[in-house]
Design a protein around this motif. Sequence first.
Motif: not given
Length: 251
Positions: A38-43, A148-153
């Motif tokens: 869910t967090l990856r989706c929102l990011v 920021e970590f998920y964004c960079e990933e």
Amino acid sequence: MESSACGRLGVGALSWLPWLCLCALLVEPARAAIDPKTLRCLVCRNIVDEFESAISKLNPKKMVEIGNYRLDETGNIHQNKVPLSRSQVHLSDMVDDVCSKMTDYVRVRYKATQKLAVMKMMSDTGGMNPDFSYTDFVTDDDLNKSLEFYCEEIVGENEDQLVEIYAKRPTDELPDGKIKFCDEYLNLCEDWMLPSEEDRNWSPDDEKSRGANPYGFGGMNMPPNNDYEDDEELEEDVGELELKANDKEEL
């Protein structure tokens, strides 16, 4: 811990920094398990928002040359041109700046449904995001660094695909990047993860019946969306909030 959290705020939130830091001192943020998908989706959806926002600020009439030179039948040299907003090289450079914007976002849960959201702190007009009135601020031990970590990933592994969606669009009209990139290509999002009208089904009467929430922005009154001329005016508003909070503690 609170000072570290304040240090993570983006430039756009600097005028609200004293108030946000005061919130961190007066209330203990709620800690709750957060589903990584869910967090990856929102990011991902915020990545698209920030990327499209940057693209929309480019001059639509500016053209750049791409590809190899070629000679026409008269010996003149030509090179293909495309709008800057559809230049693959320029878009790739722009993507590299997107993840730095994640420091302008925080994780929240909607009061009505407890649904997770990743929300920008400041509105486009410069004031505090009004949607915060429907939410409670939540965090865990990483102090929102995971955004920021998920964004960079996501960007690091899929930059070429994201850029291609915007570089190969046939017109200047922006595609639905959230569907094409987050939903169809990455398969990150499902309907139940996304904000809905039900999430905003919260009123001041609901707040009164629940009582002031010690875990979110509902726990204390927000300062008005003033355009402060100097730091002294902002500090006066923050000082008033601090006094009110101390009065409540004494009662």
